[in-house]
Design an enzyme around this catalytic site. Sequence first.
Site, PDB file in Angstrom:
ATOM      1  N   GLU A 224       0.826  -1.207   0.000  1.00 16.64           N
ATOM      2  CA  GLU A 224       0.000   0.000   0.000  1.00 16.64           C
ATOM      3  C   GLU A 224       0.868   1.268   0.000  1.00 16.64           C
ATOM      4  O   GLU A 224       0.544   2.249  -0.667  1.00 16.64           O
ATOM      5  CB  GLU A 224      -0.932   0.000   1.213  1.00 16.64           C
ATOM      6  CG  GLU A 224      -2.020  -1.061   1.166  1.00 16.64           C
ATOM      7  CD  GLU A 224      -3.126  -0.766   0.162  1.00 16.64           C
ATOM      8  OE1 GLU A 224      -3.087   0.309  -0.479  1.00 16.64           O
ATOM      9  OE2 GLU A 224      -4.018  -1.614   0.016  1.00 16.64           O
ATOM     10  N   ARG A 228       0.598   3.853  -3.204  1.00 13.35           N
ATOM     11  CA  ARG A 228      -0.023   5.151  -2.913  1.00 13.35           C
ATOM     12  C   ARG A 228       1.014   6.264  -2.786  1.00 13.35           C
ATOM     13  O   ARG A 228       0.864   7.330  -3.405  1.00 13.35           O
ATOM     14  CB  ARG A 228      -0.842   5.074  -1.622  1.00 13.35           C
ATOM     15  CG  ARG A 228      -1.984   4.077  -1.680  1.00 13.35           C
ATOM     16  CD  ARG A 228      -2.970   4.294  -0.549  1.00 13.35           C
ATOM     17  NE  ARG A 228      -3.853   3.140  -0.360  1.00 13.35           N
ATOM     18  CZ  ARG A 228      -5.043   3.197   0.192  1.00 13.35           C
ATOM     19  NH1 ARG A 228      -5.528   4.352   0.618  1.00 13.35           N
ATOM     20  NH2 ARG A 228      -5.782   2.105   0.351  1.00 13.35           N
ATOM     21  N   GLU A 491     -12.864   0.938  -9.418  1.00 14.43           N
ATOM     22  CA  GLU A 491     -12.602  -0.080 -10.436  1.00 14.43           C
ATOM     23  C   GLU A 491     -13.633  -0.121 -11.569  1.00 14.43           C
ATOM     24  O   GLU A 491     -13.261  -0.329 -12.738  1.00 14.43           O
ATOM     25  CB  GLU A 491     -12.494  -1.457  -9.774  1.00 14.43           C
ATOM     26  CG  GLU A 491     -11.225  -1.658  -8.965  1.00 14.43           C
ATOM     27  CD  GLU A 491     -11.274  -0.996  -7.611  1.00 14.43           C
ATOM     28  OE1 GLU A 491     -10.210  -0.747  -7.007  1.00 14.43           O
ATOM     29  OE2 GLU A 491     -12.410  -0.709  -7.136  1.00 14.43           O
ATOM     30  N   THR A 579      -1.818   0.369 -10.583  1.00 13.93           N
ATOM     31  CA  THR A 579      -3.041  -0.144  -9.967  1.00 13.93           C
ATOM     32  C   THR A 579      -3.703   0.902  -9.082  1.00 13.93           C
ATOM     33  O   THR A 579      -4.873   0.776  -8.752  1.00 13.93           O
ATOM     34  CB  THR A 579      -2.733  -1.422  -9.162  1.00 13.93           C
ATOM     35  OG1 THR A 579      -3.953  -2.113  -8.881  1.00 13.93           O
ATOM     36  CG2 THR A 579      -2.005  -1.089  -7.861  1.00 13.93           C
TER      37      THR A 579
END
Length: 589
Positions: A224, A228, A491, A579
């Site tokens: 993460e 990020r 998504e 992603t």
Amino acid sequence: MRLSRDDPGLPLYHNENNRNQTLRRIRTRARFWFAQRSTGVKIGLLFLIGFLLFGLLKICSRAITTDVHQMAVPNQNQDPIIINEQIIGGKPENPKEDDERVNDDMAVEMDNRQSDAENSPAHKQAHRATGKSVKFNGPDNERQKAVVKAFQHAWLGYKKYAWGHDTLKPVSKSYSDWFDTGLTIVDGLDTALIMGLEEEAAEATEWIQNKLTFEKDRMVNFFECTIRVLGGMMSAFYLTGNEMFLEKSVDLGDRLLSAFKSPSPIPFSDVNLLKRTGTNPQWGSDSSLSEVTTVQLEYRALSRASGNSTYEDLSFNVSQHIHKIGCDHEGLCGMFINANTGTFKKGATITFGARSDSYYEYLFKQWIQTGKTIDWLKDDYGKAMAAMEKYLYRNSEPNKMFFIGELLSGETYSPKMDHLVCFIAGTLSQGSQNGFPRKHMDMAEKIGETCHNMYDNPTGLGPEIAHFNMIPGKEDLYVKPLDAHCLLRPEAIEGWFYLYRFTGNKKYQEWGWAAFQAIEKYARISTGGYSSISNVKKINVQYRDSMESFLLGETFKYLYLLLGDDQTVLPLDKWVFTTEGHPLPIYDH
């Protein structure tokens, strides 16, 4: 405390050995002889001794340099050294390929040092990033302007109540910290840049430059934090050319590399930023498949920008390891892999949802990012998509909604699909434009439509998980109470963005606009920010009092790009989205 001459700490003076007595006499006589010499003789002797010492040091220095050089350049006739399955030194298996690689590396180094850097798209991107920023013109229609205002509303609430902290709690006008790295600022910066929001981008840049530090005794999730924070800063670097973002990225990247201090090529899941140590998650020794295989785009970009290949080598070694050991079910992998042994957990669930999803995404996107030059990435992705169609791709009854289910314990089929799975509509559609079968676009369109159907509920927001009926006589899709919450995930909108880019079908814009209106109606908090909600099936919404950083980093970004009249912004043959929705340049190697 000073020692006396007879102290045991000075054994030379405490020992009555005859040899020591002899040394004493020699030393005493030498001092007496030297004391009797004239001043000129003393100076001459000192000069001579100094000259001899200088010569001796030069000789030693040359010997050390030779030894170091020999260590730095291993003898290719010797067996290679292997550390975590990374080969260091030794004779290459294919000398021709090795020579080509060396020549390529030399060419890359030359290009990095040249100010023109005109030889490849990747180098052009790097040159543009370091020389001048990418220009964005801002919104070009009313719908895009509405999305920009929504981003500003979220930014305002965060700035008022949570500035510098990870996420905003908009209902209680407070904040929460996960990594204590200003997640919302770093994750949302490139969206502000793309929207042309100069003031917000300047605020974020100033905070990152002057306030963001990783000197914190805090455990962070390796995956993460990479997607990020590192991904956000690397995207900002490539979009603005500001070297500060690269410097911060190198600092963070060095700390996160502690995850690779595991016994196998599989990294640990958690890292202490201050101590630079890695560890398994608290719940066991297994890492999630998606977490260890979804950092490669970010680390490759960091290596190419910094000139340090370590980031790319270590992260890509994970992909190579997975490729080497292979996956069950003809290319479909279980969701857990052990960082201590480097092997998959037996009987794990096979899914395209949480804990596995972006493994498949990064197989394809790594192939794209490296200029379609690594064939096994393409092959592994193609095999996985064929196996997905064979084992997981099904349709509901009675209206034939196509979805991707799961294999529980690797065996039992479950007609369950996470909202996260909607990403595959974008990946499949992009693959169809890059040499994969036309049916991949057909599958993408069907899954994209199913994701739209998931939003067909009283609030018009997407639930976290949907289940599908495969027996005639019941509704196609249903949402269980514990799965009905909505985190304002990106998504589905991401999938529609790709589908619109490749088909031009405006229904995808309409679907995105409807989802945005639902966010505005049910998730907007008047005092600033947006909140996740507890149940998409209830109009009298209950707020979860949390605004995820990916709302600014992904959801609003994909909405903005989807709804634009100009679909040449960030062309997909020049940029690849991570992603976490951060655009990075595509290279030719």
